[in-house]
Design a protein around this motif. Structure first.
Motif, PDB file in Angstrom:
ATOM      1  N   LEU A 152       0.846  -1.187   0.000  1.00 20.35           N
ATOM      2  CA  LEU A 152       0.000   0.000   0.000  1.00 20.35           C
ATOM      3  C   LEU A 152       0.885   1.242   0.000  1.00 20.35           C
ATOM      4  O   LEU A 152       0.607   2.215   0.653  1.00 20.35           O
ATOM      5  CB  LEU A 152      -0.874   0.017   1.254  1.00 20.35           C
ATOM      6  CG  LEU A 152      -1.881  -1.089   1.345  1.00 20.35           C
ATOM      7  CD1 LEU A 152      -2.636  -1.007   2.658  1.00 20.35           C
ATOM      8  CD2 LEU A 152      -2.873  -0.988   0.202  1.00 20.35           C
ATOM      9  N   VAL A 164      -7.390   2.454  -4.645  1.00 17.01           N
ATOM     10  CA  VAL A 164      -6.967   1.119  -4.243  1.00 17.01           C
ATOM     11  C   VAL A 164      -8.043   0.111  -4.626  1.00 17.01           C
ATOM     12  O   VAL A 164      -9.232   0.316  -4.343  1.00 17.01           O
ATOM     13  CB  VAL A 164      -6.690   1.082  -2.720  1.00 17.01           C
ATOM     14  CG1 VAL A 164      -6.527  -0.343  -2.234  1.00 17.01           C
ATOM     15  CG2 VAL A 164      -5.451   1.898  -2.399  1.00 17.01           C
ATOM     16  N   ASP A 173      -5.540  -2.438   7.344  1.00 17.46           N
ATOM     17  CA  ASP A 173      -5.036  -1.943   6.047  1.00 17.46           C
ATOM     18  C   ASP A 173      -5.555  -0.533   5.798  1.00 17.46           C
ATOM     19  O   ASP A 173      -4.823   0.363   5.394  1.00 17.46           O
ATOM     20  CB  ASP A 173      -5.560  -2.804   4.878  1.00 17.46           C
ATOM     21  CG  ASP A 173      -5.065  -4.229   4.956  1.00 17.46           C
ATOM     22  OD1 ASP A 173      -3.938  -4.425   5.421  1.00 17.46           O
ATOM     23  OD2 ASP A 173      -5.821  -5.135   4.541  1.00 17.46           O
ATOM     24  N   THR A 174      -6.847  -0.364   6.028  1.00 14.85           N
ATOM     25  CA  THR A 174      -7.494   0.894   5.668  1.00 14.85           C
ATOM     26  C   THR A 174      -6.933   2.058   6.479  1.00 14.85           C
ATOM     27  O   THR A 174      -6.788   3.164   5.970  1.00 14.85           O
ATOM     28  CB  THR A 174      -9.019   0.782   5.894  1.00 14.85           C
ATOM     29  OG1 THR A 174      -9.412  -0.532   5.555  1.00 14.85           O
ATOM     30  CG2 THR A 174      -9.769   1.774   5.047  1.00 14.85           C
ATOM     31  N   GLN A 176      -4.056   2.578   7.282  1.00  9.72           N
ATOM     32  CA  GLN A 176      -2.790   3.059   6.696  1.00  9.72           C
ATOM     33  C   GLN A 176      -3.029   4.131   5.640  1.00  9.72           C
ATOM     34  O   GLN A 176      -2.129   4.891   5.311  1.00  9.72           O
ATOM     35  CB  GLN A 176      -2.038   1.909   6.034  1.00  9.72           C
ATOM     36  CG  GLN A 176      -1.561   0.844   6.980  1.00  9.72           C
ATOM     37  CD  GLN A 176      -0.808  -0.232   6.220  1.00  9.72           C
ATOM     38  OE1 GLN A 176       0.252   0.008   5.677  1.00  9.72           O
ATOM     39  NE2 GLN A 176      -1.386  -1.411   6.159  1.00  9.72           N
ATOM     40  N   PHE A 177      -4.247   4.191   5.100  1.00  8.22           N
ATOM     41  CA  PHE A 177      -4.545   5.200   4.073  1.00  8.22           C
ATOM     42  C   PHE A 177      -4.424   6.607   4.648  1.00  8.22           C
ATOM     43  O   PHE A 177      -4.311   7.569   3.915  1.00  8.22           O
ATOM     44  CB  PHE A 177      -5.964   5.036   3.506  1.00  8.22           C
ATOM     45  CG  PHE A 177      -6.192   3.748   2.778  1.00  8.22           C
ATOM     46  CD1 PHE A 177      -5.145   2.906   2.469  1.00  8.22           C
ATOM     47  CD2 PHE A 177      -7.472   3.389   2.376  1.00  8.22           C
ATOM     48  CE1 PHE A 177      -5.366   1.719   1.792  1.00  8.22           C
ATOM     49  CE2 PHE A 177      -7.705   2.202   1.701  1.00  8.22           C
ATOM     50  CZ  PHE A 177      -6.646   1.369   1.413  1.00  8.22           C
ATOM     51  N   LYS A 178      -4.517   6.689   5.990  1.00  7.66           N
ATOM     52  CA  LYS A 178      -4.436   8.022   6.600  1.00  7.66           C
ATOM     53  C   LYS A 178      -3.111   8.686   6.249  1.00  7.66           C
ATOM     54  O   LYS A 178      -3.003   9.890   6.250  1.00  7.66           O
ATOM     55  CB  LYS A 178      -4.592   7.937   8.128  1.00  7.66           C
ATOM     56  CG  LYS A 178      -6.003   7.565   8.552  1.00  7.66           C
ATOM     57  CD  LYS A 178      -6.269   7.836  10.026  1.00  7.66           C
ATOM     58  CE  LYS A 178      -7.568   7.161  10.448  1.00  7.66           C
ATOM     59  NZ  LYS A 178      -8.612   8.016  10.916  1.00  7.66           N
ATOM     60  N   LEU A 180      -1.301   7.912   3.407  1.00  5.10           N
ATOM     61  CA  LEU A 180      -1.033   7.855   1.967  1.00  5.10           C
ATOM     62  C   LEU A 180      -2.064   8.706   1.244  1.00  5.10           C
ATOM     63  O   LEU A 180      -3.153   8.941   1.748  1.00  5.10           O
ATOM     64  CB  LEU A 180      -1.142   6.412   1.463  1.00  5.10           C
ATOM     65  CG  LEU A 180      -0.182   5.395   2.069  1.00  5.10           C
ATOM     66  CD1 LEU A 180      -0.588   4.007   1.682  1.00  5.10           C
ATOM     67  CD2 LEU A 180       1.243   5.676   1.615  1.00  5.10           C
ATOM     68  N   LYS A 181      -1.704   9.110   0.043  1.00  3.67           N
ATOM     69  CA  LYS A 181      -2.663   9.939  -0.700  1.00  3.67           C
ATOM     70  C   LYS A 181      -3.563   8.999  -1.517  1.00  3.67           C
ATOM     71  O   LYS A 181      -3.271   8.675  -2.662  1.00  3.67           O
ATOM     72  CB  LYS A 181      -1.867  10.881  -1.604  1.00  3.67           C
ATOM     73  CG  LYS A 181      -2.681  12.001  -2.181  1.00  3.67           C
ATOM     74  CD  LYS A 181      -1.757  12.922  -2.958  1.00  3.67           C
ATOM     75  CE  LYS A 181      -2.536  13.671  -4.012  1.00  3.67           C
ATOM     76  NZ  LYS A 181      -1.656  14.272  -5.003  1.00  3.67           N
ATOM     77  N   ILE A 182      -4.616   8.533  -0.873  1.00  3.32           N
ATOM     78  CA  ILE A 182      -5.515   7.594  -1.544  1.00  3.32           C
ATOM     79  C   ILE A 182      -6.803   8.338  -1.884  1.00  3.32           C
ATOM     80  O   ILE A 182      -7.421   8.953  -1.014  1.00  3.32           O
ATOM     81  CB  ILE A 182      -5.839   6.394  -0.620  1.00  3.32           C
ATOM     82  CG1 ILE A 182      -4.568   5.636  -0.220  1.00  3.32           C
ATOM     83  CG2 ILE A 182      -6.843   5.464  -1.269  1.00  3.32           C
ATOM     84  CD1 ILE A 182      -3.896   4.892  -1.330  1.00  3.32           C
ATOM     85  N   PHE A 185     -11.337   3.820  -2.558  1.00  2.00           N
ATOM     86  CA  PHE A 185     -11.005   2.405  -2.692  1.00  2.00           C
ATOM     87  C   PHE A 185     -12.228   1.570  -2.988  1.00  2.00           C
ATOM     88  O   PHE A 185     -13.372   1.974  -2.708  1.00  2.00           O
ATOM     89  CB  PHE A 185     -10.211   1.874  -1.489  1.00  2.00           C
ATOM     90  CG  PHE A 185     -11.017   1.648  -0.245  1.00  2.00           C
ATOM     91  CD1 PHE A 185     -11.780   0.498  -0.071  1.00  2.00           C
ATOM     92  CD2 PHE A 185     -10.993   2.582   0.773  1.00  2.00           C
ATOM     93  CE1 PHE A 185     -12.511   0.283   1.075  1.00  2.00           C
ATOM     94  CE2 PHE A 185     -11.723   2.381   1.934  1.00  2.00           C
ATOM     95  CZ  PHE A 185     -12.479   1.223   2.077  1.00  2.00           C
ATOM     96  N   ALA A 200     -13.137   4.244   6.047  1.00  2.00           N
ATOM     97  CA  ALA A 200     -13.251   5.028   4.800  1.00  2.00           C
ATOM     98  C   ALA A 200     -14.057   6.296   5.051  1.00  2.00           C
ATOM     99  O   ALA A 200     -13.699   7.376   4.613  1.00  2.00           O
ATOM    100  CB  ALA A 200     -13.913   4.194   3.715  1.00  2.00           C
TER     101      ALA A 200
END
Ligand code: PEP
Ligand code: MG
Length: 576
Positions: A152, A164, A173-174, A176-178, A180-182, A185, A200
């Motif tokens: 990720l 994603v 997993d989710t 970790q999006f905090k 990253l620039k996602i 998903f 989310a």
């Protein structure tokens, strides 16, 4: 070629961006053929990964020898080290790489499947359960082979959003999006109130789950549109569709920015009833969003997220720092910290050594049940919360209560934590309030003992619905049956709110219903005055509060509660 897939809308908004496929370490490893001359390098790559995991386990063993660490942790580290040294895992995959000219990940998973099939045949339960240890060791080696915990990590370019695409994502997993620039998903599995979906929404990124075939059909770098409100994924859209979605996206952004005007407005109904709109958070870093919308407090701090994506438990000091940061930032406003609600869909690898693989995790050793079975972990958390209570208005919230003896045991543990701190001359708030989550129907139906022993209640509608309707909240196959407006759910909710109000015990709703603007008027009509939701929802809910008339709503909702036909109920709620 353009095509669209339909799933469950879990987090609204529109995302337009490029697909980034992610895989579960063991579920979806790639399989590729090697050239003969690349085989020795692949064997070497495998050996390095095994060495890296050995070093990781050695480091863990050192940590677990520290005073205060549960002895079970060092036991599982030892078992994992032994499994890793076994030639069945350390040597046979190398033969497979050489014989089949396949990549190391694939060879390892093939061997794992062969071994775990043998475990299934064993009669002895203890030995059979060692299968999970084998899987965990293999997962570690695969992560080491991939170089990262999960893939990720691809970062988006300046003007590009990554979307994603996964078969399934865990809450760990989710979260970790905090970092990253996602942009959004999509997943093939999952339910609308699964914790993956909840995270989310807390990130305010569009998401669709339960798409069934997105992962196999979408390719890396495909252009995607995620319509999080309608639950649609559009793959490779043509220019016309793209234009339309770009327009809708900017309209939505405009609406959101208009709501910002409500930021400092009082949340009060037309007839003068004050409503407290508080925030749900997962990590201290969420405080930025909480401040942006001027939430009236923290109604739910889901502390289990502090325990995820790591191999060791957070120490009492580390937890204390996290709780203190939030308590201080809220400067006297209530900060409701929930004790560890691990289990069901929320898994933490650091706790796995002590965790049994439950046959039905949602009905198993989850939340307070887990904490009471692991007193050392529980005590450390209670001490950390008490220590933080010096720095703000900390309240302790206990999840998944059903039995009076669970409340009593929890209060005993709290008493013990207080006694220890007093002896150590550590200050804390002697009057720290303790509340219980009402999320099991049994608790809602037999509320009096809860009212007698606790300072406040918070209704967890996500689980209350799951357990009332017997619908696994993470399972997309039954997601259509997950109905917040089912008459049985409404009765339990209304009854709990009314009984608590009569007893003058503060009651909040902190499940997803509290952040759904369609439910705002219904809940006000039931007599609810405290809501807790993701910060991203607060202004929209406030918009509905300031236009509501509490007295009129009470009359209308009283009539709705007498209805038993779902279609009629929905129609009336939409008209409120
Ligand atoms: C709930 O069950 O409604 C709740 C708020 O807790 P969680 O979603 O973390 O289970
Ligand atoms: Mg819950």
């Amino acid at each position: 070629m353009t095509f669209a897939l339909h799933g469950l809308a879990v987090s609204s908004g529109i995302a337009i961006g490029r697909a980034h496929l992610v895989s579960h370490a063991t579920l979806e490893v790639a399989h590729y053929q090697l050239r003969e001359r690349d085989v020795p390098r692949e064997v070497e790559r495998f050996e390095h990964a095994v060495e890296a995991v050995k070093a990781e386990l050695n480091a863990l063993r050192k940590d677990s020898a520290a005073p205060g660490s549960p002895s079970e942790i060092s036991a599982f580290v030892d078992i994992h080290a032994l499994i890793l040294e076994d030639p069945q895992l350390a040597e046979v995959p190398k033969d497979l790489i050489r014989e089949r000219r396949c990549n190391a990940e694939w060879a390892l998973v093939q061997q794992m499947e062969m071994l775990t099939a043998q475990f299934d045949e064993i009669d002895d339960t203890y030995l059979r359960e060692r299968k999970h240890d084998v899987v965990q060791v293999v997962e570690r080696v695969i992560k080491a082979l991939m170089g990262k915990q999960r893939r990720l990590t691809r970062r988006a370019g300046a003007d590009e959003h990554l979307i994603v695409v996964a078969h399934d994502l865990s809450p760990a997993d989710t979260i970790q999006f905090k970092n990253l620039k996602i942009g959004g998903f999509v997943t093939d599995l999952g339910g609308a109130t699964s914790h993956t979906a909840i995270v989310a929404r807390s990130l305010a990124i569009p998401a669709v789950v339960g798409l069934h075939h997105a992962r196999p059909l979408v390719q890396e770098d495909d252009l995607l549109i995620v319509d999080g409100a309608r639950g649609v994924l559009i793959v490779d859209p043509d220019e016309r569709v793209l234009q339309e979605y770009r327009l809708r996206k900017s309209e939505l952004e405009l609406e959101r920015s208009k709501l910002k005007r409500l930021k400092s407005a009082r949340a009060v109904t037309l007839d003068g009833v004050d409503v407290s709109l508080q925030a749900n958070i997962e990590l201290p870093q969420d405080m930025v969003q909480v401040k942006e919308v001027e939430a009236a407090g923290i109604g739910l701090f889901r502390t289990e997220y502090l325990f995820m994506n790591r191999d060791t438990l957070p120490s009492e000091d580390e937890q204390f720092e996290a709780y203190r940061t939030v308590a201080k930032a809220m400067a006297g406003k209530p900060v409701t910290i929930r004790t560890l609600d691990i289990g069901a869909d929320k898994d933490a690898q650091a706790l796995r050594g002590t965790e049994r693989q439950a046959p039905n995790p949602a009905l198993g050793l989850r939340a307070i049940r887990y904490c009471l079975a692991e007193p050392q972990i529980f005590l450390a958390q209670l001490r950390a919360m008490l220590r933080a209570s010096q720095y703000g208005r900390v309240r302790i919230l206990v999840p998944m209560l059903a039995h009076v003896n669970e409340i009593e045991q929890t209060l005993m543990m709290l008493w013990l934590a207080k006694e220890q701190l007093r002896t150590e001359k550590v200050k804390f708030d002697e009057n720290v309030e303790v509340g219980g989550m009402i999320e099991i129907p049994a608790a809602a139906l037999a509320l009096t003992p809860f009212l007698k022993r606790l300072h406040f209640l918070s209704i967890g509608t996500n689980d209350l619905i799951q357990y009332t309707l017997a619908i696994d909240r993470t399972d997309e196959a039954v997601a259509h049956l997950y109905d917040p407006l089912h008459p049985a759910v409404l009765k339990l909710l209304a009854q709990t709110i009314q009984t608590a109000n009569r007893a003058e015990t503060p009651v909040a709703v902190c499940g997803e219903m509290a952040g759904d603007p369609l439910m705002t008027r219904l809940l006000i009509g039931m007599g609810l005055r405290q809501f807790s939701m993701h910060p991203s929802q607060i202004l929209e809910v406030k918009h509905h509060v300031v236009m509501a008339d509490a007295e009129q709503l009470a009359l209308k909702v009283g009539r709705i509660l007498r209805l038993e036909e779902p279609a009629k109920i929905r129609e009336q709620v939409e008209r409120l």
